[in-house]
Design an enzyme around this catalytic site. Structure first.
Site, short mmCIF file in Angstrom:
data_model
loop_
_atom_site.label_atom_id
_atom_site.label_comp_id
_atom_site.label_asym_id
_atom_site.label_seq_id
_atom_site.Cartn_x
_atom_site.Cartn_y
_atom_site.Cartn_z
N LYS A 1 0.84 -1.20 0.00
CA LYS A 1 0.00 0.00 0.00
C LYS A 1 0.88 1.26 0.00
CE LYS A 1 -0.43 -0.26 5.04
NZ LYS A 1 -1.27 -0.74 6.15
N ARG B 1 -10.87 0.24 14.39
CA ARG B 1 -10.81 0.94 13.10
C ARG B 1 -11.97 0.48 12.23
NH1 ARG B 1 -4.96 1.01 10.27
NH2 ARG B 1 -5.44 -1.16 9.82
N HIS C 1 -6.62 -7.10 12.68
CA HIS C 1 -5.37 -6.34 12.72
C HIS C 1 -5.01 -6.04 14.17
CE1 HIS C 1 -2.17 -4.00 11.01
NE2 HIS C 1 -2.61 -2.85 11.45
N ARG D 1 0.82 -10.99 6.94
CA ARG D 1 0.86 -9.77 6.12
C ARG D 1 2.09 -8.95 6.49
NH1 ARG D 1 -4.38 -9.64 8.53
NH2 ARG D 1 -3.81 -7.75 9.65
N TYR E 1 17.16 30.67 7.68
CA TYR E 1 16.03 31.46 8.16
C TYR E 1 16.04 31.65 9.67
CZ TYR E 1 13.68 30.93 3.63
OH TYR E 1 13.34 30.98 2.31
N CYS F 1 15.47 24.49 4.66
CA CYS F 1 14.64 25.30 3.76
C CYS F 1 13.79 24.38 2.89
CB CYS F 1 15.52 26.17 2.86
SG CYS F 1 16.78 27.10 3.75
N MET F 2 13.01 24.96 1.99
CA MET F 2 12.14 24.15 1.16
C MET F 2 12.94 23.26 0.21
SD MET F 2 9.07 25.29 -1.40
CE MET F 2 8.11 26.15 -0.18
N ASP F 3 13.99 23.82 -0.40
CA ASP F 3 14.70 23.09 -1.44
C ASP F 3 16.16 22.83 -1.13
OD1 ASP F 3 12.31 23.59 -3.05
OD2 ASP F 3 13.09 25.65 -3.09
#
Ligand SMILES: *Cc1c(COP(=O)(O)O)cnc(C)c1O
Length: 372
Positions: free
Chosen positions: A36, A134, A164, A218, A259, A306-308
């Site tokens: 999954k 669940r 489960h 599983r 930052y 940072c983001m990148d």
């Protein structure tokens, strides 16, 4: 062109892990590979094929859409959809020959109607809620309601039942709770036909409770090399995540990095800028305690991620230049960083680290021909 940021998936390790899990599971039980969420971030199709090479008999996915994708790639082994069947999923499930999960009479009717429309037979597994809270039937009355809906249907065939565990990786008390869940599952499934396959073990239970293997187990996280409980099995992590150094500079004492001016150098520091940030799924919260590997050595992350991009202190590492590889997760020389390490820095679990690697991080598949 080599992408700026990539995860290398070692398919022979996935196969190897499945073989190991097979070896500790009673031979009478089948092996289900849980693929999954795009194979826990490793790629559903490739992971599924490697797991099948390693002995998986069946696959599990979260939704009919995930199962449809695998069928479209030409995968023919039985696939179980773990989520409770919905109206839209029912039709897809029937069309693509997926095994659907039911836990109410209405869900059986959804499958029956979808199967009727397509003039097909369809398989379902009954989900029992023995303490996870669940989805699933919780008692004999709820079970019987589902069973009578199945008996009334013409196209729905009950071929399995499962539950489960919520705390199989827990402490003593969790183990007691798991045994209670198992006992309730046995009670709920006692009246079912003998050819209905029963299954309850997730990864933690595969390691801790081989006696609960029943007809199938599983395997999820352990297949990817991260057993949730201590084990002697030499399972191998399958994902290496790496980026590059884009820029190197030496900064004077009292220089701010990144930052918010959280980090200020206390001395002269050599700083590498790395082509990875939270936009690639690297947890921003991991920056405070985290490090990366460069040339087989640890380089502490400095300043906010940072983001990148992110910055690392390479003052103590010699012979490094721009363009060199940075290991975010994986091995470099004698050092390694696991998903569990990053999870501990970020305050989460290995599962979430593996799944969070961003879609812009390319996947590269490797098959090692020589076994280590
Ligand atoms: C995700 C899932 C698993 C696999 O769990 P792991 O802890 O990754 O082994 C097994 N069964 C069900 C129902 C699941 O949802």
């Amino acid at each position: 062109m080599i992408p700026r940021n990539r995860r290398i998936i070692d398919l022979s390790s996935i196969q190897h892990n499945m073989e190991l899990l097979r070896s500790v599971t009673p031979p009478s039980a089948r092996m289900m590979a849980v693929v999954k969420a795009d194979g826990y971030g490793h790629g559903a199709e490739e992971t599924a094929r490697a797991a099948i090479r390693g002995g998986a008999d069946m696959l599990a996915v979260a939704s009919a859409g995930e199962g449809k994708f695998l069928r479209e790639q030409g995968i023919t082994v039985p696939i179980l959809v773990l989520g409770a069947v919905t109206e839209t999923d029912a039709a897809t499930g029937v069309q693509y020959g997926l095994i659907q999960t039911v836990c109410s009479p209405d869900m059986v009717i959804l499958c029956e109607q979808a199967a009727e429309k397509l003039q097909k037979q369809t398989e379902v597994h009954l989900k029992c809620d023995t303490g996870m809270g669940r989805i699933g039937v919780r008692n004999q009355a709820e079970r019987d309601d589902v069973l009578s809906a199945v008996a009334k249907s013409h196209r729905v065939n009950l071929t399995g039942a499962y539950t489960h565990f919520s705390d199989a990786d827990g402490n003593e008390d969790g183990l007691r709770y798991t045994r209670q869940q198992y006992a309730l599952f046995r009670t709920l499934t006692a009246p079912l036909d003998r050819d209905v396959i029963l299954h309850c073990c997730n990864s933690a239970a595969i390691h801790r409770f081989p006696e609960m293997a029943m007809d199938m187990v599983r395997a999820g996280i352990s297949l990817y090399g991260y057993p949730p409980v201590p084990t002697d099995l030499p399972l191998r992590p399958c994902m290496t995540w790496s980026a590059d150094i884009s820029y190197i500079k030496e900064v004077h004492p009292y220089t701010f990095i990144s930052y918010g001016r959280d980090f200020r150098s206390e001395r002269t520091v050599r700083v590498a800028t790395v082509t990875c940030g939270y936009g690639d799924g690297y947890f921003r919260a991991a920056g405070k305690d985290g490090y990366v590997l460069i040339g087989g050595q640890r380089a502490k992350i400095i300043g906010r991620i940072c983001m990148d991009q992110m910055m690392a202190d390479i003052s103590n590492i010699d012979g490094i230049s721009a363009g060199d590889e940075v290991i975010l997760m994986g091995q470099s020389g004698k050092e390694s960083i696991t998903a569990e390490d990053i999870a501990s820095w970020a305050g989460t679990i290995s599962y979430e680290i593996l799944l969070s690697v961003g879609s812009r991080v390319d996947r590269i598949y490797r098959k090692r021909s020589v076994r280590e």
